[in-house]
Write a protein that holds these residues in place. Structure first.
Motif, PDB file in Angstrom:
ATOM      1  N   THR A 102      33.971  33.132  23.896  1.00 45.12           N
ATOM      2  CA  THR A 102      35.013  34.030  23.384  1.00 45.12           C
ATOM      3  C   THR A 102      34.460  34.953  22.300  1.00 45.12           C
ATOM      4  N   THR A 103      34.872  36.215  22.358  1.00 48.29           N
ATOM      5  CA  THR A 103      34.526  37.163  21.291  1.00 48.29           C
ATOM      6  C   THR A 103      35.805  37.759  20.735  1.00 48.29           C
ATOM      7  N   PRO A 104      36.032  37.665  19.419  1.00 47.38           N
ATOM      8  CA  PRO A 104      37.236  38.286  18.875  1.00 47.38           C
ATOM      9  C   PRO A 104      37.148  39.815  18.947  1.00 47.38           C
ATOM     10  N   HIS A 337      32.920  36.502  34.507  1.00 47.80           N
ATOM     11  CA  HIS A 337      34.213  36.383  33.814  1.00 47.80           C
ATOM     12  C   HIS A 337      34.087  35.837  32.392  1.00 47.80           C
ATOM     13  N   GLY A 338      35.194  35.985  31.637  1.00 49.83           N
ATOM     14  CA  GLY A 338      35.234  35.490  30.266  1.00 49.83           C
ATOM     15  C   GLY A 338      35.857  34.113  30.187  1.00 49.83           C
ATOM     16  N   SER A 339      36.352  33.769  28.987  1.00 43.23           N
ATOM     17  CA  SER A 339      36.800  32.399  28.727  1.00 43.23           C
ATOM     18  C   SER A 339      38.261  32.165  29.090  1.00 43.23           C
ATOM     19  N   ALA A 340      38.964  33.204  29.541  1.00 38.27           N
ATOM     20  CA  ALA A 340      40.372  33.108  29.986  1.00 38.27           C
ATOM     21  C   ALA A 340      41.134  31.988  29.246  1.00 38.27           C
ATOM     22  N   PRO A 341      41.305  32.103  27.923  1.00 40.02           N
ATOM     23  CA  PRO A 341      41.802  30.968  27.119  1.00 40.02           C
ATOM     24  C   PRO A 341      43.125  30.384  27.610  1.00 40.02           C
ATOM     25  N   THR A 388      41.348  27.896  44.972  1.00 39.13           N
ATOM     26  CA  THR A 388      42.050  27.828  43.687  1.00 39.13           C
ATOM     27  C   THR A 388      43.148  28.900  43.635  1.00 39.13           C
ATOM     28  N   TYR A 389      43.965  28.836  42.561  1.00 35.44           N
ATOM     29  CA  TYR A 389      45.179  29.652  42.483  1.00 35.44           C
ATOM     30  C   TYR A 389      44.959  31.141  42.698  1.00 35.44           C
ATOM     31  N   ASP A 390      43.822  31.643  42.158  1.00 29.69           N
ATOM     32  CA  ASP A 390      43.591  33.097  42.181  1.00 29.69           C
ATOM     33  C   ASP A 390      43.443  33.617  43.609  1.00 29.69           C
TER      34      ASP A 390
HETATM   35  P1  NAP Z   1      38.554  36.879  31.259  1.00 30.77           P
HETATM   36  O1  NAP Z   1      38.387  35.708  30.394  1.00 30.77           O
HETATM   37  O2  NAP Z   1      37.500  37.111  32.289  1.00 30.77           O
HETATM   38  O3  NAP Z   1      39.973  36.726  31.985  1.00 30.77           O
HETATM   39  C1  NAP Z   1      40.712  37.799  32.497  1.00 30.77           C
HETATM   40  C2  NAP Z   1      41.487  37.353  33.735  1.00 30.77           C
HETATM   41  O4  NAP Z   1      40.580  37.257  34.825  1.00 30.77           O
HETATM   42  C3  NAP Z   1      42.139  35.973  33.647  1.00 30.77           C
HETATM   43  O5  NAP Z   1      43.355  36.015  32.967  1.00 30.77           O
HETATM   44  C4  NAP Z   1      42.287  35.678  35.131  1.00 30.77           C
HETATM   45  O6  NAP Z   1      43.280  36.526  35.721  1.00 30.77           O
HETATM   46  C5  NAP Z   1      40.959  36.199  35.683  1.00 30.77           C
HETATM   47  N1  NAP Z   1      39.904  35.192  35.663  1.00 30.77           N
HETATM   48  C6  NAP Z   1      38.818  35.100  34.830  1.00 30.77           C
HETATM   49  N2  NAP Z   1      38.047  34.078  35.163  1.00 30.77           N
HETATM   50  C7  NAP Z   1      38.622  33.489  36.228  1.00 30.77           C
HETATM   51  C8  NAP Z   1      38.284  32.369  37.040  1.00 30.77           C
HETATM   52  N3  NAP Z   1      37.189  31.640  36.818  1.00 30.77           N
HETATM   53  N4  NAP Z   1      39.129  32.046  38.044  1.00 30.77           N
HETATM   54  C9  NAP Z   1      40.230  32.752  38.288  1.00 30.77           C
HETATM   55  N5  NAP Z   1      40.594  33.830  37.578  1.00 30.77           N
HETATM   56  C10 NAP Z   1      39.803  34.191  36.563  1.00 30.77           C
HETATM   57  O7  NAP Z   1      38.650  38.213  30.393  1.00 30.77           O
HETATM   58  P2  NAP Z   1      39.324  38.499  28.984  1.00 30.77           P
HETATM   59  O8  NAP Z   1      40.672  37.862  28.961  1.00 30.77           O
HETATM   60  O9  NAP Z   1      39.193  39.949  28.802  1.00 30.77           O
HETATM   61  O10 NAP Z   1      38.387  37.792  27.941  1.00 30.77           O
HETATM   62  C11 NAP Z   1      38.651  36.535  27.333  1.00 30.77           C
HETATM   63  C12 NAP Z   1      37.503  36.227  26.378  1.00 30.77           C
HETATM   64  O11 NAP Z   1      36.266  36.084  27.101  1.00 30.77           O
HETATM   65  C13 NAP Z   1      37.238  37.314  25.344  1.00 30.77           C
HETATM   66  O12 NAP Z   1      37.002  36.706  24.105  1.00 30.77           O
HETATM   67  C14 NAP Z   1      35.999  38.009  25.850  1.00 30.77           C
HETATM   68  O13 NAP Z   1      35.245  38.588  24.822  1.00 30.77           O
HETATM   69  C15 NAP Z   1      35.260  36.868  26.493  1.00 30.77           C
HETATM   70  N6  NAP Z   1      34.288  37.292  27.531  1.00 30.77           N
HETATM   71  C16 NAP Z   1      33.131  36.585  27.588  1.00 30.77           C
HETATM   72  C17 NAP Z   1      32.198  36.892  28.569  1.00 30.77           C
HETATM   73  C18 NAP Z   1      30.931  36.086  28.605  1.00 30.77           C
HETATM   74  O14 NAP Z   1      30.870  35.015  28.026  1.00 30.77           O
HETATM   75  N7  NAP Z   1      29.874  36.560  29.275  1.00 30.77           N
HETATM   76  C19 NAP Z   1      32.468  37.890  29.499  1.00 30.77           C
HETATM   77  C20 NAP Z   1      33.687  38.565  29.444  1.00 30.77           C
HETATM   78  C21 NAP Z   1      34.600  38.250  28.450  1.00 30.77           C
HETATM   79  P3  NAP Z   1      44.797  36.138  36.021  1.00 30.77           P
HETATM   80  O15 NAP Z   1      45.431  35.791  34.711  1.00 30.77           O
HETATM   81  O16 NAP Z   1      45.325  37.387  36.645  1.00 30.77           O
HETATM   82  O17 NAP Z   1      44.796  34.998  36.963  1.00 30.77           O
END
Ligand code: NAP
Length: 418
Positions: A102-104, A337-341, A388-390
């Protein structure tokens, strides 16, 4: 080195790299640091671990995972976000797998992902974007997508050279720019300022990596993607240095698009790679409208961030898209993808991206047989609509399963296939 919190597995051996010959020595029981990461990392990392171990064992090998931490877990264990021993473990053991961190946004600490890439000089972020049969996609012909993006990982606006609006340092930079560098056009009032370094060194090693990959994997083209029409001395320079590498270092194996048309009437000779360039905004359209024409893409950091996510959407989205960061003699694989908290700890999200990132790591180790098994098993599982759900929300008649059930099925399929 000795580790305070992490435990080095007793039975494994390390992957070694000879800097002179640039060759890796890969044992059959490598020690691989594994960083679960924040949020859904606790769901996808164990799932990936199970599948990867199944593939390793099916091909006569065994991975000795070494758990390391960053982010939330590291704050609890070490009182800091990115402990030196985590960085050291990845440096030391050369190949590692990580979940999201996660990155704020706005305030708070800088991206740990960016910090890791910079500290380990993992200069190329590589994302193979290919379609898996049966995955729902928002486009009509997702199978046309078969690109590999090479994103420069260490510079551009991600270098972290920036000053906050309203601070003394920020004002000093503004004064310097206006009074000593004749900068014009900064509006009155508070201003945040960032610097965008694009170096010859950083550009050339990235483009070289992309061209080498394209040649080794029989790809047809490498496209340099830039915004050089606007940012002439940074993005424009990226393009020019990119062409320089292509023209000066590869002899007849690589030709430019201009040569292709001027001297060969558009007929690409076999075994020849074409290097061309596209402006980033146009390329974002072409990803959709002329998907099949593109192959390997090389670009600066920010373009790469946007473009690789957009390409990932065409093959079914974030739950599917894998990636890896490469440096000299080392790799850190991680899903896009990110950490989808909001889904953390629910055993709900799709672990495919993390599994396929591990597959990239196996390919780096030269374990092609294990990598193929993983690809085949993932494809079969999704094709059987056990998802999975997605993916379930987009597939008619599918069975919705948890992260761990899905991983279990993929691992069983690997055993059946082996
Ligand atoms: P995210 O965590 O990738 O999630 C965004 C949306 O993508 C989720 O709400 C979900 O959509 C879908 N998703 C992501 N991963 C999934 C998976 N494994 N399976 C199914 N659906 C998935 O993006 P974010 O919300 O912009 O970022 C959250 C945090 O992660 C931030 O702090 C960001 O900085 C960090 N981040 C880290 C990295 C890394 O570590 N390399 C990369 C990107 C972001 P639905 O809700 O529509 O189901």
């Amino acid at each position: 080195m000795s580790y305070d919190h992490a435990t080095v597995p007793e039975n494994g051996e390390r992957v070694r790299y000879d800097e002179t010959t640039e060759e890796l020595t890969i044992p059959d029981n490598p020690i691989v640091p594994l960083l679960y990461g924040d949020g859904i990392g606790v769901d996808v990392a164990p799932a990936a671990k199970q599948v990867l171990q199944a593939a390793a064992e099916a091909t006569g090998r065994h991975v000795e995972w070494m758990r390391v931490s960053a982010g939330e877990r590291a704050r609890e264990e070490y009182g800091e976000n990115l402990p030196e021993e985590t960085v050291e473990a990845i440096r030391d053991f050369r190949v590692a797998l990580k979940g999201p961190l996660t990155t704020p946004v706005g305030a708070g600490f800088r991206s740990l992902n960016v910090a890791l890439r910079q500290k380990l000089d993992l200069y190329a972020n590589v994302r193979p974007t290919y379609y898996l049969e049966g995955v729902p996609s928002p486009v009509k012909a997702p199978q046309e997508m078969d690109m590999v993006t090479f994103r420069e990982n260490t510079e551009d606006v991600y270098a972290g050279i920036e000053w906050e609006a309203g601070t003394e340092d920020g004002e000093q930079v503004r004064t310097f720019l206006e009074e000593e560098m004749d900068a014009e056009g900064i509006h009155e009032g508070p201003v945040g300022i960032g610097i965008k370094p694009i170096t010859e060194f950083g550009t050339k090693r990235l483009v070289r990596e992309a061209i080498d990959y394209a040649l080794e994997n029989d790809r047809d083209s490498v496209t340099l993607i830039h915004k050089g029409n606007i940012m002439k001395y940074t993005e424009g320079q990226f393009r020019d240095w990119g062409y320089e590498v292509a023209q000066e270092e590869y002899g007849e194996a690589v030709i430019t698009e201009d040569t292709l048309w001027e001297e060969r009437d558009g007929e690409q000779p076999e075994d020849t790679l074409v290097v061309n360039d596209r402006i980033a905004d146009n390329m974002l359209q072409q990803l959709l409208t002329r998907t099949a024409e593109y192959d390997v893409l090389a670009m600066p950091n920010l373009n790469g961030d946007y473009l690789s996510d957009a390409a990932g959407a065409q093959i079914g989205g974030l739950g599917i898209a894998p990636g890896a960061n490469f440096g000299e003699g080392r790799v850190l694989a991680e899903p896009v993808h990110g950490s989808a908290p909001k889904y953390a700890g629910q055993d709900k999200v799709n672990p495919t991206a993390m599994i396929l990132s591990g597959r990239l790591l196996f390919e780096y180790l030269g374990w092609e047989d294990a990598a193929d098994l993983i690809g085949e098993a993932v494809e079969q599982t999704i094709a059987s609509k056990y998802v999975t759900y997605d993916l379930h929300r987009q597939i008619e008649g599918g069975e919705k399963v948890s992260t761990s059930e899905y991983a279990e099925r993929v691992a069983e399929t690997i055993e059946d296939l082996a």
